[in-house]
Design a protein around this motif. Structure first.
Motif, PDB file in Angstrom:
ATOM      1  N   GLU A  27      11.165  62.168  61.486  1.00 55.09           N
ATOM      2  CA  GLU A  27      10.597  60.962  62.124  1.00 55.09           C
ATOM      3  C   GLU A  27      11.271  59.689  61.646  1.00 55.09           C
ATOM      4  O   GLU A  27      10.868  58.592  62.027  1.00 55.09           O
ATOM      5  N   GLY A  28      12.230  59.803  60.742  1.00 49.23           N
ATOM      6  CA  GLY A  28      12.908  58.606  60.231  1.00 49.23           C
ATOM      7  C   GLY A  28      12.128  57.902  59.129  1.00 49.23           C
ATOM      8  O   GLY A  28      12.434  56.769  58.778  1.00 49.23           O
ATOM      9  N   ALA A  29      11.101  58.570  58.562  1.00 50.35           N
ATOM     10  CA  ALA A  29      10.269  57.923  57.548  1.00 50.35           C
ATOM     11  C   ALA A  29      10.691  58.290  56.125  1.00 50.35           C
ATOM     12  O   ALA A  29      10.106  57.793  55.158  1.00 50.35           O
ATOM     13  N   LEU A  30      11.679  59.142  55.974  1.00 51.84           N
ATOM     14  CA  LEU A  30      12.112  59.567  54.636  1.00 51.84           C
ATOM     15  C   LEU A  30      13.602  59.870  54.675  1.00 51.84           C
ATOM     16  O   LEU A  30      14.052  60.605  55.557  1.00 51.84           O
ATOM     17  N   PRO A  31      14.367  59.306  53.711  1.00 51.18           N
ATOM     18  CA  PRO A  31      15.795  59.638  53.694  1.00 51.18           C
ATOM     19  C   PRO A  31      16.018  61.083  53.259  1.00 51.18           C
ATOM     20  O   PRO A  31      15.213  61.655  52.514  1.00 51.18           O
ATOM     21  N   PHE A  32      17.125  61.630  53.701  1.00 47.49           N
ATOM     22  CA  PHE A  32      17.462  63.029  53.442  1.00 47.49           C
ATOM     23  C   PHE A  32      17.336  63.386  51.955  1.00 47.49           C
ATOM     24  O   PHE A  32      16.729  64.395  51.596  1.00 47.49           O
ATOM     25  N   LEU A  33      17.903  62.543  51.086  1.00 44.22           N
ATOM     26  CA  LEU A  33      17.942  62.889  49.661  1.00 44.22           C
ATOM     27  C   LEU A  33      16.579  62.821  48.983  1.00 44.22           C
ATOM     28  O   LEU A  33      16.423  63.266  47.844  1.00 44.22           O
ATOM     29  N   ARG A  34      15.574  62.228  49.673  1.00 45.69           N
ATOM     30  CA  ARG A  34      14.235  62.165  49.088  1.00 45.69           C
ATOM     31  C   ARG A  34      13.400  63.401  49.394  1.00 45.69           C
ATOM     32  O   ARG A  34      12.292  63.541  48.873  1.00 45.69           O
ATOM     33  N   ILE A  35      13.893  64.273  50.240  1.00 47.72           N
ATOM     34  CA  ILE A  35      13.111  65.470  50.596  1.00 47.72           C
ATOM     35  C   ILE A  35      12.792  66.262  49.320  1.00 47.72           C
ATOM     36  O   ILE A  35      11.636  66.619  49.058  1.00 47.72           O
ATOM     37  N   ALA A  36      13.805  66.475  48.504  1.00 47.50           N
ATOM     38  CA  ALA A  36      13.594  67.245  47.258  1.00 47.50           C
ATOM     39  C   ALA A  36      12.620  66.521  46.331  1.00 47.50           C
ATOM     40  O   ALA A  36      11.795  67.169  45.671  1.00 47.50           O
ATOM     41  N   ASP A  37      12.702  65.173  46.277  1.00 49.64           N
ATOM     42  CA  ASP A  37      11.798  64.416  45.391  1.00 49.64           C
ATOM     43  C   ASP A  37      10.341  64.613  45.797  1.00 49.64           C
ATOM     44  O   ASP A  37       9.462  64.769  44.943  1.00 49.64           O
TER      45      ASP A  37
END
Ligand code: NAD
Ligand code: MG
Length: 396
Positions: A343-353
């Motif tokens: 949805e554009g609410a989270l950058p790719f690299l934050r998924i793991a965080d």
């Protein structure tokens, strides 16, 4: 020949469409009794016109009304909601259930098929990740047959002895090697991953798949989920499962035996192969997939998985080692994070965080029953949504 009667859960998706493609090649073998889809009513309508199932299931009553009107005269009864999914998964007349709903929503109807003692073709890996212990116990208790559709697990299944009874050691197996393509970002410099878009993440080099699993492939969480899936399907300890990056996706996985033999399944990357394998098992049928041309492939490459580049893979091993509710939390937090990314609410690299946060936030617990699974799933979703929200506020 009596025809195999099928329910296809998630018919409108990528696996669902591939399943119906194989089924349509063999009208003498298969009869479709029920099809389900959550959105894309136009696709479901076309599928119902072609396969004339007795039941179609959609998400809610308004969609059911719309589809029923569109299908008047076809002879398909349209039902709605989660209870209807469970109903068509466990109809007494149904022999085989393709479990191809994406995510946790697939667990209840898949479990209903298990409890109905069906032959289950399992694409919905999330069901095993979130509730593996309970799921496998129910398979044994209810005499259901479980055949893996995930290409890696289907390859392992094909590479194990025919009489494999859940004991790797007594079958002479040393290790299971799960291959992974490495996804679209295998060689992208890590600093460029910060602002990749959903469309870039979904552009898989070898496989055409739904958007959620495509993002999972880009983070390699897909392989993490598959390690956990392999643990349950083949009763394999974490150290018996190794991930091998193999960018061509021609070898779909391998089994290493104590005598030095390595047995593998190879083919073009097309899900109709494992689907046809499981549909006809133990026979073999045409799937529409061309034979592998080794002269065109030329090279098969292998690399070790880089856990710094793919932290989601490390998180999955962490959750598997922790056991209890940790894989449930991992799966649910991943679903929330991937949806936020799409949805554009989270950058790719934050998924793991977000996933790591949820694993820290939800207290460890053993999973006594399905209620405990659903509680862990809900707690993880709420922890993950909070982490996504914190991230949005820190940017805004
Ligand atoms: P997809 O997004 O293309 O299709 C998902 C299907 O699930 C659709 O029919 C959709 O309508 C239905 N669905 C979604 N949310 C639902 C809900 N809340 N309730 C009921 N139905 C719902 O996904 P896909 O790529 O076909 O993947 C399906 C499953 O198969 C996933 O678990 C995925 O991990 C697994 N899988 C897919 C592939 C592949 O090549 N696509 C390979 C291996 C495993
Ligand atoms: Mg796979």
């Amino acid at each position: 020949m009596t025809r195999q009667r099928l329910t296809v859960l998630g018919a409108t998706g990528s696996i669902g469409a591939s399943t119906l493609d194989v089924v349509a090649r063999h009208p003498d073998r298969f009869e479709v009794l029920a099809l389900t889809g959550h959105r894309r009513l136009d696709v479901l309508e076309t599928q119902c016109r072609q396969h004339r199932p007795r039941f179609a299931v959609v998400g809610d009553a308004a969609d059911a009304k719309y589809l029923a009107a569109a299908l008047s005269g076809v002879g398909t009864e349209v039902l709605a909601g989660p209870a209807a999914l469970e109903q068509v998964a466990s109809l007494p007349e149904v022999d085989t259930v393709m479990a191809a709903i994406v995510g946790a929503a697939g667990l209840p109807p898949t479990l209903a098929a298990v409890r109905g003692g069906k032959k289950i073709l399992l694409a919905n890996k999330e069901a095993l990740v979130m509730a593996g212990g309970i799921f496998m116990a129910e398979v044994a208790r209810c005499g259901a047959t479980l055949l893996p559709i995930d290409s890696e697990h289907n390859a392992v299944f094909q590479s194990l002895p025919h009489d494999f009874a859940g004991k790797l050691e007594s079958s002479g197996v040393r290790q299971i090697l799960l291959t992974a393509s490495g996804g679209p970002f295998r060689t992208t410099p890590v600093e460029r991953l910060a602002d990749v878009t959903p469309d870039q993440a979904c552009a898989h080099p070898n496989w055409a798949m739904g958007r959620k699993i495509s993002v999972d492939s880009a983070t390699m969480m897909n392989k993490g989920l598959e390690v956990i899936e392999a643990h349950w399907l083949f009763n394999a300890a974490p150290e018996q499962i190794e991930v091998v990056i193999h960018p061509q996706s021609v070898i779909h996985s391998l089994v290493q035996y104590v005598d030095g033999s390595v047995v593998a399944e190879l083919g073009n990357p097309d899900m109709r192969t494992p689907i046809a394998h499981a549909l006809a098992y133990p026979e073999r049928i045409e799937s529409g997939v061309a034979s592998l041309d080794l002269f065109k492939v030329m090279h098969l490459d292998f690399e070790k998985a880089d856990l710094a580049r793919f932290p989601c893979l490390a998180l999955a091993y962490r959750a598997l080692a922790a056991g209890g509710n940790a894989p449930t939390v991992l799966n649910a937090a991943n679903e929330v994070a991937v949806a936020a990314f799409l949805e554009g609410a989270l950058p790719f690299l934050r998924i793991a965080d977000v996933i790591s946060n949820a694993l820290d936030a939800v207290p460890p617990q053993t999973l006594a029953d399905l209620d405990a699974v659903m509680q862990a799933d809900a707690d993880a979703r709420s922890a993950a949504r909070q982490a996504v929200g914190r991230y949005a506020r820190s940017r805004g």
